[in-house]
Design an enzyme around this catalytic site. Sequence first.
Site, PDB file in Angstrom:
ATOM      1  N   ALA A   2      -5.989  10.840  21.694  1.00  0.00           N
ATOM      2  CA  ALA A   2      -5.809  11.082  23.130  1.00  0.00           C
ATOM      3  C   ALA A   2      -6.345  12.446  23.559  1.00  0.00           C
ATOM      4  O   ALA A   2      -5.619  13.290  24.081  1.00  0.00           O
ATOM      5  CB  ALA A   2      -4.328  10.956  23.501  1.00  0.00           C
TER       6      ALA A   2
ATOM      7  N   ASN B  61      -5.205   8.444   1.928  1.00  0.00           N
ATOM      8  CA  ASN B  61      -5.555   7.818   3.205  1.00  0.00           C
ATOM      9  C   ASN B  61      -6.020   8.826   4.250  1.00  0.00           C
ATOM     10  O   ASN B  61      -7.153   8.782   4.695  1.00  0.00           O
ATOM     11  CB  ASN B  61      -4.368   7.030   3.765  1.00  0.00           C
ATOM     12  CG  ASN B  61      -4.410   5.568   3.383  1.00  0.00           C
ATOM     13  OD1 ASN B  61      -5.282   5.132   2.635  1.00  0.00           O
ATOM     14  ND2 ASN B  61      -3.463   4.794   3.890  1.00  0.00           N
ATOM     15  N   GLU B  62      -5.107   9.720   4.657  1.00  0.00           N
ATOM     16  CA  GLU B  62      -5.459  10.637   5.725  1.00  0.00           C
ATOM     17  C   GLU B  62      -4.504  11.817   5.815  1.00  0.00           C
ATOM     18  O   GLU B  62      -3.407  11.813   5.241  1.00  0.00           O
ATOM     19  CB  GLU B  62      -5.479   9.927   7.083  1.00  0.00           C
ATOM     20  CG  GLU B  62      -4.119   9.625   7.673  1.00  0.00           C
ATOM     21  CD  GLU B  62      -3.509   8.321   7.233  1.00  0.00           C
ATOM     22  OE1 GLU B  62      -2.313   8.355   6.849  1.00  0.00           O
ATOM     23  OE2 GLU B  62      -4.181   7.282   7.252  1.00  0.00           O
TER      24      GLU B  62
ATOM     25  N   ASP C 178       0.816  -1.211   0.000  1.00  0.00           N
ATOM     26  CA  ASP C 178       0.000   0.000   0.000  1.00  0.00           C
ATOM     27  C   ASP C 178       0.851   1.263   0.000  1.00  0.00           C
ATOM     28  O   ASP C 178       0.498   2.258  -0.622  1.00  0.00           O
ATOM     29  CB  ASP C 178      -0.925   0.006   1.226  1.00  0.00           C
ATOM     30  CG  ASP C 178      -2.138  -0.894   1.038  1.00  0.00           C
ATOM     31  OD1 ASP C 178      -2.365  -1.361  -0.094  1.00  0.00           O
ATOM     32  OD2 ASP C 178      -2.856  -1.129   2.028  1.00  0.00           O
TER      33      ASP C 178
ATOM     34  N   ASN D 258      -6.656   5.991  11.216  1.00  0.00           N
ATOM     35  CA  ASN D 258      -7.946   6.289  11.824  1.00  0.00           C
ATOM     36  C   ASN D 258      -8.438   5.145  12.712  1.00  0.00           C
ATOM     37  O   ASN D 258      -8.926   5.369  13.824  1.00  0.00           O
ATOM     38  CB  ASN D 258      -8.965   6.578  10.726  1.00  0.00           C
ATOM     39  CG  ASN D 258     -10.393   6.597  11.233  1.00  0.00           C
ATOM     40  OD1 ASN D 258     -10.841   7.554  11.840  1.00  0.00           O
ATOM     41  ND2 ASN D 258     -11.133   5.520  10.972  1.00  0.00           N
TER      42      ASN D 258
END
Length: 270
Positions: free
Chosen positions: A185, A122-123, A46, A164
């Site tokens: 957190a 992705n992010e 990936d 995520n």
Amino acid sequence: MRVAIFNYESPESLRVRKLLLNRLEEETAITYDDQQPDVVITIGGDGTLISAFHHYEDRLSTIRFVGIHTGHLGFYTDWRNFEVEDLVESLQNDSGQSVSYPLLEMSATYDDGEIERRVALNESTLRNIVKTMVCDVYINNQLFERFRGDGLVISTPTGSTAYNKSVGGAILDSRIIGFQLGEMASLNNRVFRTLGSPVVFGSDTKLTLRLPDDSGTVLSCDRDQIMMDSQSHRLVDVSYRVSDKVIRFAKYRHTNFWDRVKDSFIGGIQ
């Protein structure tokens, strides 16, 4: 058809690349072209496919991707390293079919007026590596909450299975046109409070993260990281929305998204 190969530099990936190149040379209807390809074949995992995605980011509207994995099973790679012959046969019989997934548009605004735009497969993350990050969260330009914690992760539907998921976010159906906000957190007590759960946004939502202080802040887009340096310019805010661009995969035998989720996280049912 014009084909490019983008590979990881491992011995096995290089072996598969050589085998594929030799096989493609025998096909008169297929031309190797890494500048203006119709199909980009990635060899690796990936991470390799994400790197190829960013390499060809300016040509996404004309490119379809195919992934060969030479290690562990990935979410974006459908073919195994021993299936080169089957892949070439699929290229020969290509009819232009594809399956597409949404992407995330990121816009970072600095105090000198500069705006940096990127697209994530992705992010994207916004976090502080030296202290608690304080960040005002705006949804469609309306203040929603003041976040305090390690950071925030904003993911695409296909990226929801990556970083995520590790911070407790939901896995989104890949057919959803939207994106997700997850907390790293978060600080929640009787003085400070955040929602404390992942939030899924639709295709018409604009999410803005505004920073009172960017010292120690790291902004990422997929694998790229930007360390803030207030001496040059200060990061004011970062905005997110569903991108107008999509990533397309050649639909020869593209694996069902939920089959990928099951194979990766559940395995065989006992």
